[in-house]
Write an enzyme that holds these catalytic residues in place. Structure first.
Site, PDB file in Angstrom:
ATOM      1  N   SER A  47      21.322  43.246  92.856  1.00 13.93           N
ATOM      2  CA  SER A  47      20.150  43.240  93.116  1.00 13.93           C
ATOM      3  C   SER A  47      19.001  43.304  92.121  1.00 13.93           C
ATOM      4  O   SER A  47      19.347  42.526  91.109  1.00 13.93           O
ATOM      5  CB  SER A  47      19.868  44.307  94.275  1.00 13.93           C
ATOM      6  OG  SER A  47      18.651  44.130  95.118  1.00 13.93           O
ATOM      7  N   ASP A  94      23.961  37.485 103.002  1.00 12.29           N
ATOM      8  CA  ASP A  94      22.914  38.100 102.421  1.00 12.29           C
ATOM      9  C   ASP A  94      21.769  37.213 102.768  1.00 12.29           C
ATOM     10  O   ASP A  94      21.687  35.828 102.287  1.00 12.29           O
ATOM     11  CB  ASP A  94      23.034  38.277 100.738  1.00 12.29           C
ATOM     12  CG  ASP A  94      22.115  39.157 100.092  1.00 12.29           C
ATOM     13  OD1 ASP A  94      20.910  39.218 100.584  1.00 12.29           O
ATOM     14  OD2 ASP A  94      22.322  39.304  98.987  1.00 12.29           O
ATOM     15  N   HIS A 140      22.857  42.139 102.642  1.00 17.95           N
ATOM     16  CA  HIS A 140      22.533  42.326 100.982  1.00 17.95           C
ATOM     17  C   HIS A 140      23.034  43.582 100.890  1.00 17.95           C
ATOM     18  O   HIS A 140      23.774  43.738  99.678  1.00 17.95           O
ATOM     19  CB  HIS A 140      21.078  42.253 100.835  1.00 17.95           C
ATOM     20  CG  HIS A 140      20.791  42.652  99.427  1.00 17.95           C
ATOM     21  ND1 HIS A 140      21.027  41.822  98.284  1.00 17.95           N
ATOM     22  CD2 HIS A 140      19.973  43.578  98.803  1.00 17.95           C
ATOM     23  CE1 HIS A 140      20.733  42.331  97.144  1.00 17.95           C
ATOM     24  NE2 HIS A 140      20.047  43.407  97.539  1.00 17.95           N
TER      25      HIS A 140
END
Length: 351
Positions: free
Chosen positions: A135, A289, A318
Site C-alpha cells: 500500500s 482489492d 486490500h
C-alpha cells in the site's frame, strides 16, 4: 526490541522547498547485522501502522516466520508525519514550543524516503537485501528503489502503484472532508477532529474491504432486525479503534502524502522511472482489492525490468496483503530462492 529514536539536527528540506529544523525518527530493529552485512530486510509500513512490524505483520515477520530475527536484520522506521514517534503535526515546533498542528509543512512520499535514507546512513546500512512494503509502504519502496537503484538487491511490492489513482485520491479527499466537517479539527488541540477521524476511518474501511467481505463477515441472520446491524456496529468499532491510537492531524497529512505519489514527477514518464529499478522485483496483487486493483500491479510488473508477478485470492480485499500471510510467505520464499535473472509469473492470472 523496544522503540528506538534517531535525532537529526540538520535542517530537513522537503520536496516543496519548505523545511523542518530537524528530524526525529522512531524505529525498530530486530535481529543483528551479520558480518557480511547482507541480511538487511527493510520494511516500509502503510498508512496508520507503526515501526513494530512483528506486531502488525505476524505470519510474515516473527520468530517462526519467513522473515525472522534469527536470520535477518529487520528494520522498520515510523514514517514522517505519523503518530508513532517520528516528527509529525503534534511534535513541538522548537521556535514556538507549541505543536505544529496545521502549520506542519505538507510532505510527499519522496520526503518519507529521504527520512529513511537518513536513518539507513545513521545505522551504517550500505546495502539492503530485501526492501518490502504494501500500500503506502509499497509507494515508499518504489520511490527508494528508483532513487537509489543499487541500494537494494530484492524489492517486494504488495498492493501498491506507480502513481496514486483518481479513485484513491477521491477516497482520501472524502475522508478529509469528514475530518474538516468536525469543527474541533481547527481548534488545534491534540484530540481535535476525533469525531471526523472516526467517520473518515469508517469510510476508508469500505475501500480496504469489499462487498463480499461484508456479505460474509457482517451478515445478520435475524430477518426481524430493523436496527443495530452488525455492519453498523463494525463501522463504529473500527472508527473508534483508530481514534484511540491515532490523531486526525497525522491522518490528514499522510493521506495528502499518499495523493502526492507519482514516480513520474520530474522524470520523463512512469515507464522510464520504473525502468531505473535494478533490484530483482516481485509485485504481488490481491485479486479482490478495489482500492489498489490488480491492474495497477500488472503495470508495475510490465515496466520494472525482469520483475515477477503474483496474484493472491482473498476475501479481504486490500487488507489481504496484511492477512494472507501464509500464501504470501510461500510466494516470497519461492521468489527469493530463485537463482535466475529472469523470474516467471508465480501464480495463475494474466499479467
Amino acid at each position: 526490541m523496544s522503540l528506538q529514536k534517531f535525532t537529526s539536527t540538520v535542517r530537513f528540506t522537503l520536496e516543496s522547498g519548505k523545511h523542518l529544523p530537524g528530524m526525529e525518527i522512531a524505529y525498530h530493529t530486530f535481529g543483528h547485522l551479520n558480518p557480511e552485512k547482507n541480511n538487511v530486510v527493510w520494511v516500509c509500513h502503510a498508512l496508520t501502522a507503526n515501526s513494530d512490524v512483528l506486531d502488525w505483520w505476524p505470519g510474515l515477520f516473527g520468530e517462526k516466520a519467513l522473515f525472522n530475527p534469527q536470520d535477518h536484520f529487520i528494520v522498520c522506521a515510523n514514517i514522517l508525519g505519523s503518530a508513532y514517534g517520528t516528527t509529525n503535526p503534534l511534535s513541538i515546533h522548537p521556535r514556538t514550543d507549541e505543536p505544529y498542528f496545521l502549520t506542519f509543512p505538507e510532505f510527499t512520499i519522496r520526503d518519507v524516503v529521504k527520512a529513511h535514507q537518513l536513518l539507513a546512513k545513521h545505522l551504517g546500512i550500505e546495502q539492503i537485501d530485501t526492501l518490502i512494503g504494501g500500500s503506502l509502504g509499497g509507494q515508499q519502496a518504489l520511490e527508494w528503489a528508483i532513487a537509489e537503484p543499487g541500494k537494494m538487491d530484492h524489492l517486494i511490492i504488495l498492493a501498491s502503484n506507480a502513481k496514486h489513482s483518481p479513485w484513491g485520491i477521491a477516497f482520501n479527499e472524502s475522508q478529509r472532508l469528514a475530518i474538516a466537517a468536525d469543527p474541533t479539527f481547527y481548534k488545534s488541540v491534540p484530540n481535535g477532529g476525533n469525531t471526523g477521524l472516526k467517520a473518515a476511518r469508517s469510510l476508508a474501511l469500505l475501500s480496504y474491504r469489499n462487498y463480499k467481505t461484508y456479505a460474509i463477515t457482517q451478515a445478520d441472520d435475524d430477518p426481524q432486525k430493523r436496527d443495530s446491524f452488525n455492519a453498523s456496529s463494525y463501522q463504529n468499532y473500527q472508527g473508534q479503534k483508530l481514534v484511540n491510537r491515532f490523531n486526525a492531524y497525522s491522518y490528514w497529512y499522510l493521506t495528502k502524502a499518499m495523493d502526492s505519489h507519482n514516480v513520474a514527477r520530474n522524470r520523463p514518464s512512469l515507464e522510464s522511472a520504473l525502468g531505473r529499478i535494478k533490484a530483482k522485483t516481485l509485485v504481488i496483487a490481491i485479486a479482490s482489492d478495489i482500492l489498489f486493483p490488480p491492474d495497477e500491479q500488472r503495470f508495475l510488473y510490465r515496466n520494472i525490468p525482469g520483475a515477477a508477478f503474483a496474484e493472491v485470492e482473498s476475501l479481504f480485499g486490500h487488507d489481504g496483503f496484511l492477512i494472507e500471510t501464509e500464501a504470501l510467505s510461500k510466494i516470497i520464499y519461492s521468489f527469493l530462492k530463485q537463482q535466475v535473472t529472469a523470474t516467471p509469473v508465480l501464480l495463475s492470472g494474466t499479467a
